[in-house]
Write a protein that holds these residues in place. Structure first.
Motif, short mmCIF file in Angstrom:
data_model
loop_
_atom_site.label_atom_id
_atom_site.label_comp_id
_atom_site.label_asym_id
_atom_site.label_seq_id
_atom_site.Cartn_x
_atom_site.Cartn_y
_atom_site.Cartn_z
N ARG A 11 0.73 -1.40 0.29
CA ARG A 11 0.02 0.47 -0.35
C ARG A 11 1.11 1.20 0.26
NH1 ARG A 11 -3.20 -3.23 4.18
NH2 ARG A 11 -5.00 -3.55 3.26
N GLY A 12 2.18 0.67 -0.25
CA GLY A 12 3.22 2.75 -0.31
C GLY A 12 3.33 2.57 -1.19
N GLN A 13 3.17 1.82 -2.18
CA GLN A 13 3.74 2.11 -3.45
C GLN A 13 2.20 1.85 -4.12
OE1 GLN A 13 7.35 -0.88 -4.15
NE2 GLN A 13 5.90 -1.30 -2.19
N GLN A 14 1.86 3.18 -4.85
CA GLN A 14 0.48 3.75 -5.74
C GLN A 14 -0.51 2.37 -6.35
OE1 GLN A 14 -2.14 5.69 -4.13
NE2 GLN A 14 -3.01 4.85 -5.39
N PRO A 15 1.21 1.75 -7.49
CA PRO A 15 0.36 0.89 -8.60
C PRO A 15 0.08 0.05 -7.90
CG PRO A 15 2.50 2.22 -9.78
CD PRO A 15 2.25 2.52 -7.55
N LEU A 16 0.71 -0.78 -6.69
CA LEU A 16 0.32 -1.87 -5.94
C LEU A 16 -1.06 -2.18 -5.30
CD1 LEU A 16 4.14 -3.06 -5.05
CD2 LEU A 16 2.62 -3.76 -7.32
N LEU A 29 5.27 -11.15 -15.96
CA LEU A 29 5.96 -10.02 -15.11
C LEU A 29 6.65 -9.22 -16.19
CD1 LEU A 29 6.89 -9.45 -12.23
CD2 LEU A 29 8.52 -9.98 -12.29
N ARG A 30 6.57 -9.45 -17.07
CA ARG A 30 7.39 -8.02 -17.54
C ARG A 30 6.08 -6.74 -18.45
NH1 ARG A 30 10.27 -8.10 -24.12
NH2 ARG A 30 10.93 -5.57 -23.99
N ASN A 31 4.83 -8.13 -19.03
CA ASN A 31 3.78 -7.50 -19.29
C ASN A 31 3.16 -7.58 -17.92
OD1 ASN A 31 4.59 -8.36 -21.64
ND2 ASN A 31 3.79 -10.35 -21.89
N VAL A 51 0.32 -2.78 -15.76
CA VAL A 51 -0.02 -2.07 -13.48
C VAL A 51 0.45 -0.61 -13.77
CG1 VAL A 51 0.08 -2.93 -11.26
CG2 VAL A 51 -0.51 -4.40 -12.51
N TYR A 52 2.14 -0.67 -14.14
CA TYR A 52 2.75 1.12 -13.55
C TYR A 52 2.25 1.79 -14.55
CZ TYR A 52 4.86 -0.81 -9.46
OH TYR A 52 5.54 -1.14 -8.41
N GLY A 53 1.59 1.47 -16.35
CA GLY A 53 0.81 2.27 -16.77
C GLY A 53 2.36 2.45 -17.76
#
Length: 308
Positions: A102-107, A257-259, A264-266
């Protein structure tokens, strides 16, 4: 017959697990999504045992009802329950992992959308490594087909009360007795056949001690196993993630993972291995679980789940 109830650390989403299994075919499993059941053969000691697992309770009070179709000694009962707890990551505490994510917005969205998802592990390290070698550079469906052919060739079979056949993964000894020419007609490449058989023989002749591996640190395991032909860092990282449940692995060369990171990170472009490792530094010390949630995002899109 032996029955037992196994309590799991909450939250545990059986629904999410079953959805994930839908996109990860495994010829050893018979999954009934509607009934919330899973059946497969476990090796308990040297014995193949047909086991039924019924998912009961709720996400906050999860329970697995275990039924073995054989009489088990007390030692066998303990071994079976230990294996099931391991496979289902029964004791993994997700709370500190979610706090970190939760400390990392994309996740953040992943912790909400996939709450209760946890690693589903292989039952033993021999099976995990062989499946990983099989899966190198081919898609999931073909890998499952090759695995099934290996099971049919060298594994054991059991039947349930309705006559359905279940296959047990071959033992190290059974695979060590094979020659590459035995696997080539099954569409195994020459190299893949050699690597699998070499690995089995290394265990049988004592070159590799899988019990010892559990006592090693991550880098020590990588050094120990990459000495074998056909086993590289990615392969061992997968073994530690999916066979051992180690929490802080990042298979940065993995295409899925790459995809997933790209989505997820846009990101404007798909990240290379160096960029994945840079992003993954923020996931430590839970990079294995963060990777799982990224993979699940890709799987959810493939299953046409709504993604916002």
């Amino acid at each position: 017959m032996y029955t037992s109830e196994i309590s799991l650390a909450p939250p545990y989403s059986f629904e999410r697990l079953l959805r994930r299994l839908e996109t990860h075919p495994d010829p050893q499993l018979l999954v009934d999504v509607q009934e919330g059941t899973l059946r497969r053969v476990f090796r308990v000691g040297s014995r193949p045992i047909l086991v039924s697992l019924q998912f009961q309770g709720s996400m906050e009070e999860p329970v697995i009802r275990l039924r073995a179709e054989s009489t088990l000694s007390e030692t066998e009962q303990q071994l079976l329950e230990k294996t099931v707890r391991h496979m289902f990551s029964a004791d993994l505490d997700l709370a500190p992992i979610y706090d970190h994510m939760r400390g990392q917005q994309p996740l953040v969205i992943l912790t909400e959308r996939f709450r209760g998802l946890r690693p589903f592990l292989d039952s033993d390290l021999f099976q995990c490594m062989v499946k990983t070698i099989i899966g190198q550079q081919i898609n999931l469906v073909f890998a499952a087909s090759l695995t099934e052919r290996l099971l049919e060739l060298a594994g054991d079979t059991l039947q349930d009360e309705e006559g359905r056949v279940f296959m047990a993964f071959p033992t190290e000894e059974a695979v060590a007795r094979l020659e590459p020419d035995d696997l080539r007609p099954l569409q195994f490449s020459q190299r893949k056949a050699e690597y699998i058989i070499d690995y089995a023989r290394a265990i049988v002749n004592g070159t590799v001690d899988l019990d010892r591996v559990w006592q090693m640190e991550d880098e020590e395991i990588i050094s120990y196993l990459t000495s074998l032909r056909g086993i590289g860092r990615w392969t061992v990282e997968c073994l530690m993630m999916f066979g051992m449940g180690r929490p802080d692995l990042l298979p940065a060369a993995d295409i899925g993972l790459r995809n997933g990171i790209h989505m997820v990170y846009g990101l404007a472009e798909k990240p290379d291995e160096k960029e994945i490792r840079r992003i993954g530094e923020d996931w430590a010390p839970w990079r294995s679980v963060c990777s799982l949630y990224i993979w699940e995002a890709v799987g959810a899109v493939r299953r046409k789940e709504v993604w916002e």
